[in-house]
Design a protein around this motif. Structure first.
Motif, short mmCIF file in Angstrom:
data_model
loop_
_atom_site.label_atom_id
_atom_site.label_comp_id
_atom_site.label_asym_id
_atom_site.label_seq_id
_atom_site.Cartn_x
_atom_site.Cartn_y
_atom_site.Cartn_z
N ALA A 21 109.67 42.45 93.30
CA ALA A 21 108.98 42.01 94.51
C ALA A 21 109.49 42.76 95.74
CB ALA A 21 109.16 40.50 94.70
N ALA A 22 110.82 42.97 95.79
CA ALA A 22 111.39 43.70 96.93
C ALA A 22 110.89 45.14 96.96
CB ALA A 22 112.91 43.66 96.85
N LEU A 23 110.84 45.78 95.79
CA LEU A 23 110.37 47.16 95.72
C LEU A 23 108.89 47.26 96.07
CD1 LEU A 23 112.29 48.31 92.55
CD2 LEU A 23 112.28 49.54 94.73
N GLN A 24 108.10 46.30 95.57
CA GLN A 24 106.67 46.33 95.86
C GLN A 24 106.42 46.17 97.36
OE1 GLN A 24 104.45 46.94 93.24
NE2 GLN A 24 103.13 47.43 95.00
N ALA A 25 107.15 45.25 97.98
CA ALA A 25 107.01 45.05 99.43
C ALA A 25 107.43 46.30 100.19
CB ALA A 25 107.84 43.84 99.87
N ARG A 35 104.58 55.99 101.12
CA ARG A 35 105.31 55.63 99.91
C ARG A 35 104.35 55.26 98.79
NH1 ARG A 35 108.80 51.53 102.97
NH2 ARG A 35 110.32 52.79 104.08
N ARG A 36 103.35 54.45 99.13
CA ARG A 36 102.37 54.04 98.11
C ARG A 36 101.70 55.25 97.49
NH1 ARG A 36 100.41 50.52 101.96
NH2 ARG A 36 98.44 51.66 102.03
N VAL A 64 116.17 52.85 96.03
CA VAL A 64 116.28 51.52 95.41
C VAL A 64 117.17 50.62 96.26
CG1 VAL A 64 117.02 50.25 93.36
CG2 VAL A 64 115.91 52.49 93.12
N ARG A 65 118.29 51.16 96.70
CA ARG A 65 119.20 50.38 97.56
C ARG A 65 118.50 49.89 98.82
NH1 ARG A 65 122.46 54.48 99.97
NH2 ARG A 65 120.78 54.43 101.52
N ASP A 66 117.80 50.80 99.52
CA ASP A 66 117.13 50.42 100.76
C ASP A 66 116.02 49.40 100.52
OD1 ASP A 66 118.82 52.10 102.08
OD2 ASP A 66 117.35 53.69 102.42
N ALA A 67 115.30 49.56 99.41
CA ALA A 67 114.24 48.60 99.09
C ALA A 67 114.82 47.21 98.89
CB ALA A 67 113.48 49.05 97.85
N LEU A 68 115.94 47.12 98.18
CA LEU A 68 116.57 45.82 97.93
C LEU A 68 117.14 45.22 99.20
CD1 LEU A 68 118.36 46.67 94.57
CD2 LEU A 68 116.31 45.26 94.88
N LEU A 69 117.54 46.07 100.15
CA LEU A 69 118.06 45.59 101.43
C LEU A 69 116.96 45.32 102.44
CD1 LEU A 69 121.16 47.93 101.91
CD2 LEU A 69 121.21 45.46 101.55
N GLY A 70 115.73 45.76 102.13
CA GLY A 70 114.64 45.60 103.08
C GLY A 70 114.72 46.58 104.24
N ARG A 71 115.40 47.71 104.02
CA ARG A 71 115.54 48.73 105.06
C ARG A 71 114.45 49.78 104.88
NH1 ARG A 71 120.79 49.28 107.40
NH2 ARG A 71 120.41 51.52 107.55
N HIS A 72 113.92 50.25 105.99
CA HIS A 72 112.81 51.20 105.92
C HIS A 72 113.24 52.57 106.43
CE1 HIS A 72 109.99 48.16 104.71
NE2 HIS A 72 110.39 47.39 105.70
N GLY A 73 112.95 53.58 105.63
CA GLY A 73 113.24 54.95 106.01
C GLY A 73 112.07 55.84 105.63
N TYR A 74 112.27 57.14 105.76
CA TYR A 74 111.19 58.09 105.51
C TYR A 74 111.39 58.89 104.23
CZ TYR A 74 109.73 57.18 110.32
OH TYR A 74 109.29 56.58 111.47
N LEU A 102 109.12 54.52 87.06
CA LEU A 102 107.84 54.50 87.76
C LEU A 102 106.66 54.68 86.81
CD1 LEU A 102 108.62 56.56 90.99
CD2 LEU A 102 108.58 54.08 90.69
N ARG A 103 106.89 54.59 85.52
CA ARG A 103 105.78 54.77 84.59
C ARG A 103 106.01 53.93 83.34
NH1 ARG A 103 104.95 58.52 80.37
NH2 ARG A 103 102.77 58.97 79.99
N PRO A 104 105.08 53.01 83.03
CA PRO A 104 103.90 52.63 83.83
C PRO A 104 104.26 51.55 84.84
CG PRO A 104 103.85 51.51 81.73
CD PRO A 104 105.10 52.38 81.71
N GLY A 105 103.72 51.61 86.02
CA GLY A 105 104.02 50.63 87.06
C GLY A 105 105.49 50.66 87.43
N LEU A 106 105.96 49.56 87.99
CA LEU A 106 107.38 49.42 88.32
C LEU A 106 108.08 48.77 87.14
CD1 LEU A 106 107.23 48.16 92.03
CD2 LEU A 106 107.89 50.42 91.23
N GLY A 107 109.03 49.49 86.56
CA GLY A 107 109.74 48.96 85.40
C GLY A 107 110.90 48.06 85.80
#
Length: 449
Positions: free
Chosen positions: A8-12, A20-21, A41-51, A127-132
């Motif tokens: 859920a964190a990664l999808q968000a 990213r999408r 992965v770390r930033d996604a779990l922390l909810g941090r946004h980068g480029y 990343l294949r298939p979907g988010l593992g």
């Protein structure tokens, strides 16, 4: 960290940015196995946004990168052909996005992750298939939840000592505390930084200086041990060096500039890059680290610039910013007159703004600090609000005009007359061409020429 499932964190995280999408959708369609890894992965779990996106593939990173660049209409760069590392850069509006791709460093993904620097960077998601399912062989997710910085394996710092400096930055950036065993390993290996290229030391140091609270990150024992090795300074010169940096960061982040007519312009000044990727704000903190060197600070800072392979412009800026602190206007009892401010900037140019900001390191400490703060504000305001009248008065006459008017010979005396005229403009004694001619006539009659 949000208490949600990793998926859920990664999808968000992916949904929060269209780039990213789109990039991940193309990566999911690849024939070879592809993993989102490390900082992404770390930033996604922390909810941090980068480029940036960090990707590992079981196939060829070069081939995958070229296909991705074509699909995203981006640019492809080979970063390390021998180790199969590539980068795709995509520009959308004012933003630049990076996708860093690498081939596996081991026979399988788990071995690749176990060979990374810290456990919180040693996680991956297929990343294949979907988010593992989250791949976390070293326990990085638990460390992230507990805010612990732990080396992924015992030889992490021995294999690459730069990871020690990276750990200082990560602890400061993410609010982590060093696991005791990891801290001991870092301190035991820190001398190996002497064998690291200056360019790598520079880049990691500037990543730390980019933090809003670089002083807090560097005050950790590991940070304090690395600084003398990076800057090639005597540890005695660095005693108390972090306090000026801390006060400077507090001043820049606080409400002290709110409502100032130059607040927005000052922020632009601090964000300006004097070399690719390095802002003036970071240089200002680097200059502050040299304040403990006393009268030798300008020279020491310029030596640091050469050692770290900074640009010539950066080295000059560091030297002049520290040199500015020796200007008489800082020691004067009375508030600086316009002529004093003109002469200040005449000596150090745009670095005078940085010098005035460095003067704030003693603030707020009693009446002296308050006086210095007022003075610093006055000097900074002059640069941004009176540049064309006080700091760099617009020329009223040219040297050729003076030569023709008074029948003088071109030479140093013409330069002296022009400088005297600029000082008179700054002091408010001359306002137009008529007054300029009259002023120069009196000077020449007195024998200045």
């Amino acid at each position: 960290m949000p208490m949600t499932s990793h998926r859920a964190a990664l999808q968000a995280w992916l949904e929060a940015m269209p780039f990213r999408r789109e990039a991940v959708a193309h990566l999911m369609a690849a024939q070879e196995a592809v993993y989102l890894v490390g900082g992404s992965v770390r930033d996604a779990l922390l909810g941090r946004h980068g480029y940036d996106l960090d990707v590992v593939t079981e196939g060829s990173a070069m081939a995958l990168g070229r296909r991705l660049a074509d699909a995203l209409r981006g640019a492809f760069f080979v970063m390390d052909r021998e180790h199969d590392v590539a980068r795709v850069v995509v520009r959308q509006g004012e933003a630049h996005y990076h996708v860093d791709l690498a081939g596996l460093r081991a026979k399988e993904i788990e071995g690749d992750l176990r060979a990374r620097d810290f456990t919180i960077n040693a996680m991956a998601v297929p990343l294949r298939p979907g988010l593992g399912e989250l791949l976390d062989p070293t326990g990085g997710l638990d460390d992230l939840r507990r805010r612990v910085l732990r080396a992924a394996y015992e030889g992490a710092f021995r294999d690459d000592p730069v990871r020690i400096i990276r750990g200082v930055r990560m602890a400061g950036a993410f609010g982590l505390h060093w696991q005791p065993e990891t801290e001991a390993l870092a301190l035991a290996t820190v001398e190996a930084l002497r064998g690291v290229s200056p360019e790598r030391l520079r880049d990691e140091l500037f990543n730390i200086l980019a933090l809003p609270s670089a002083a807090s990150a560097l005050e950790h024992p590991v940070g304090q041990r690395t600084l003398p090795l990076i800057l090639l300074l005597d540890p005695l010169d660095l005693e108390g060096a972090l306090e000026p940096v801390r006060l400077l960061e507090q001043a820049l982040a606080g409400a002290v500039w709110v409502g100032a007519p130059y607040g927005e312009a000052l922020e632009g000044y601090l964000r300006q890059t004097l070399s690719v990727g390095r802002e003036r704000r970071q240089l200002l903190k680097l200059a502050a680290l040299h304040l403990g060197c006393g009268a030798a600070a300008p020279q020491k800072a310029e030596e640091t610039a050469r050692h770290l392979r900074l640009s010539r412009r950066e080295g000059i800026h560091l030297r002049l910013a520290l040199q500015a602190l020796d200007d008489p206007l800082w020691r004067a009892e009375s508030e600086p007159e316009p002529l004093s401010i003109y002469r200040y900037y005449r000596q150090v140019g745009e670095a005078g703004v940085s010098g005035a900001l460095l003067a704030l390191w003693a603030w707020p400490k009693g009446s002296t600090g308050e006086r210095m703060a007022r003075r610093a504000h006055r000097i900074i305001a002059a640069w941004f609000t009176q540049k064309g009248t006080l700091v760099e008065p617009a020329p009223l006459l040219s040297g050729q005009e003076i030569v023709r008017k008074f029948g003088l010979t071109p030479g140093p005396q013409i330069g002296a007359l022009l400088e005297a005229l600029r000082e008179a403009q700054a002091a408010g004694q001359v306002h137009d061409r008529a007054e300029a001619w009259h002023y120069l006539k009196r000077l020449i009659e007195k024998g200045l020429s």
